[in-house]
Each structure stands twice: as C-alpha cells, then as structure tokens.
Design a protein around this motif. Structure first.
Motif, PDB file in Angstrom:
ATOM      1  N   VAL A 176       1.014  -1.169  -0.165  1.00 58.09           N
ATOM      2  CA  VAL A 176       0.282   0.275  -0.137  1.00 58.09           C
ATOM      3  C   VAL A 176       0.558   1.734  -0.068  1.00 58.09           C
ATOM      4  O   VAL A 176       0.319   2.368  -0.733  1.00 58.09           O
ATOM      5  CB  VAL A 176      -1.045   0.370   1.292  1.00 58.09           C
ATOM      6  N   ILE A 177       2.090   1.543   0.805  1.00 57.94           N
ATOM      7  CA  ILE A 177       2.964   1.904   0.615  1.00 57.94           C
ATOM      8  C   ILE A 177       3.495   2.981  -0.300  1.00 57.94           C
ATOM      9  O   ILE A 177       3.662   3.395  -0.913  1.00 57.94           O
ATOM     10  CB  ILE A 177       3.749   2.659   2.088  1.00 57.94           C
ATOM     11  N   ASP A 178       4.010   1.599  -1.641  1.00 60.01           N
ATOM     12  CA  ASP A 178       4.780   1.879  -1.956  1.00 60.01           C
ATOM     13  C   ASP A 178       3.714   2.424  -3.649  1.00 60.01           C
ATOM     14  O   ASP A 178       3.911   2.562  -4.082  1.00 60.01           O
ATOM     15  CB  ASP A 178       5.359   0.431  -2.756  1.00 60.01           C
ATOM     16  N   SER A 179       2.524   1.961  -3.611  1.00 60.16           N
ATOM     17  CA  SER A 179       1.773   2.420  -4.371  1.00 60.16           C
ATOM     18  C   SER A 179       1.169   3.946  -4.291  1.00 60.16           C
ATOM     19  O   SER A 179       1.058   4.868  -5.161  1.00 60.16           O
ATOM     20  CB  SER A 179       0.503   1.454  -4.096  1.00 60.16           C
ATOM     21  N   GLY A 180       1.822   4.517  -3.356  1.00 58.37           N
ATOM     22  CA  GLY A 180       1.482   6.304  -2.994  1.00 58.37           C
ATOM     23  C   GLY A 180       0.178   6.509  -2.710  1.00 58.37           C
ATOM     24  O   GLY A 180      -0.567   5.921  -1.543  1.00 58.37           O
TER      25      GLY A 180
END
Length: 268
Positions: free
Chosen positions: A177-181
């Motif tokens: 989720v964090i990597d998706s921005g």
C-alpha cells in the motif's frame, strides 16, 4: 441474409445497445445472379403470377455481388457498434457524475465536523458505501506501529461481527500500500488477503490509501468491489479528500489551542 421465393436477396441486421435490441436494419431487395426465365416461369406457374409482369419489373431491381452485400452489412454493424460505444460512454459519464455528486455532498459533511470521532468515521463509511454502492467497507488507521480497524459498515454489523484487522507497519500488505503512493490497489492474492484475518469470505479487496502530510494515515477497504476505472478515479479522489479533511481538522484544533493560550496569557 435470406432469399425470397423469386431469388431476391434481403438481409436484416439487429442493432443492440446496452445488451438490448433497439432495432433492426432491413436491406437488400437485390439480385445476385442473372434470373433464368425458365426458373421464373416455373415459380410463376406455381404461385399463379403473370411471368411477363415479373420480367418487366426486373429492371427496378439492382444487381449486386455477394461481397458488396456483405460490405453493406459490415458498415451497418460498425455504425451500430459506434452507437453502442457512444451510449455506453454517456452512461458511464452519467454514473460517474452521480457518484461524484454523492461524494462531494459527503465530503462537505465531513468537513463540518469539529472532532475526528466515531460519528465522523460512521459518516465517512456511509458516504463510501452509498456513493460506490457497496455494502462491505472498513476503515483502518495507524496507531503507533500497527494499523488497526477503526470502524466497519456491512451486512454483518448487526450480528456484532467486526473486521478486527491489525497489521504491523512492516507487513507485506502495508508495504504494498505504501509503495503504491496514493493510487488505489486491488488485492486478489489469497495470501495477502489472509493477513487481514477477516471472518467472512473476500475474493477481492480494493484498498484506498489515506495519506496525511505525505504519510500513510490509514486505508479504506472495499470488500468484493467490482473493478471499474471510473470508480477507481473517484475512490482516489475520496481518499485524498479524507486526508485533507483530517489535516484541516487537526490544524483548526491547533489554531483554537493557540488562540486560547493567547487569551489565557492576556488575562494573566
């Protein structure tokens, strides 16, 4: 395509829009072969028709090759296809506009709250449920080094079943989720879904990251939500608006505290 008893070629092309038959284009009344008087004579005798009248009326008919007839049919199919696409696009636009209006109304209500509390969360999830026509939505937010369930809205709520989600900040789920921005994600991986530990079946989970000042504050979870581009755009807009709403609420609190401290110092 069909031929009448006199060998005249005709065709009928159905026009389907939104999976419903809206009409039929009829065409033809042409000859594809040179008529043989012997054949017509036999047919005329069979049906009691004057052969001379038939032969005299042939000049009113067009002669067309097989490939020319098929070309006309293809043109009609293409035109009907464009009409279907146009209606579908208009329908999608109308649906997206209705969805956006519901979201804007809900966001205005959220901005009217003085506190980020249970009533705020309930209003948030009701807006999500009603705007996107889904029944199962959960909100999780960060508390220290874990993301925990804050509020749920679904059919199971009356039975006292909550999602009870608790995820470590360094879990594979949270990292994705964090990597998706700020982009919404769709999870169909049973292993990742299993990390949530939910108590009902979920084949697909759509995640909308809620960011506050550039950091992941929480997530909106839509369970078994159908994937539609228009909806995904509006989900992102809604999640971004929630983040801004929380930031504004906290800023207003700080301003009120600052003003109170100024008044307190003035009275000393």
């Amino acid at each position: 395509r069909f031929n009448c008893y006199m060998g005249i070629e005709c065709f009928a092309v159905p026009v389907n829009i939104s999976k419903h038959e809206r009409g039929v284009v009829l065409g033809g009344k042409v000859l594809t072969d040179i008529p043989y008087s012997e054949l017509y004579s036999e047919k005329c005798k069979q049906f009691g028709i004057d052969i001379q009248e038939v032969l005299n009326s042939l000049h009113e008919l067009k002669f067309m090759k097989e490939k020319s007839i098929q070309a006309y049919i293809n043109i009609i199919h293409n035109f009907a296809g464009k009409a279907v696409l146009m209606e579908t696009n208009l329908s999608d636009y109308d649906e997206k506009e209705k969805q956006l209006k519901k979201l804007l109304k809900g966001i205005m209500e959220l901005n009217s709250f003085d506190e980020i509390n249970e009533t705020f969360f309930l209003s948030l999830l009701k807006t999500a449920s009603q705007s996107f026509s889904v029944k199962d939505v959960s909100l999780i937010s960060k508390s220290q080094d874990t993301y925990n369930s804050v509020f749920d809205i679904r059919d199971y709520i009356d039975a006292g079943i909550s999602s009870g989600i608790s995820l470590k900040s360094d879990s594979a789920f949270v990292k994705k989720v964090i990597d998706s921005g700020k982009e919404p994600l769709i999870f169909e991986d049973t292993v990742l879904i299993g990390e949530l530990g939910i108590k009902w079946g979920a084949e697909r989970i759509t995640i909308a990251p809620i960011c506050k000042r550039g950091e992941l504050w929480g997530m909106l979870l839509f369970f078994n939500f159908p994937q539609e581009i228009a909806s995904m755009e509006n989900i992102r807009f809604f999640a971004e608006s929630i983040g801004k709403c929380i930031e504004t609420n906290e800023m207003n609190k700080q301003i009120k505290l600052f003003n109170r401290s100024k008044i307190g110092r003035a009275h000393v």
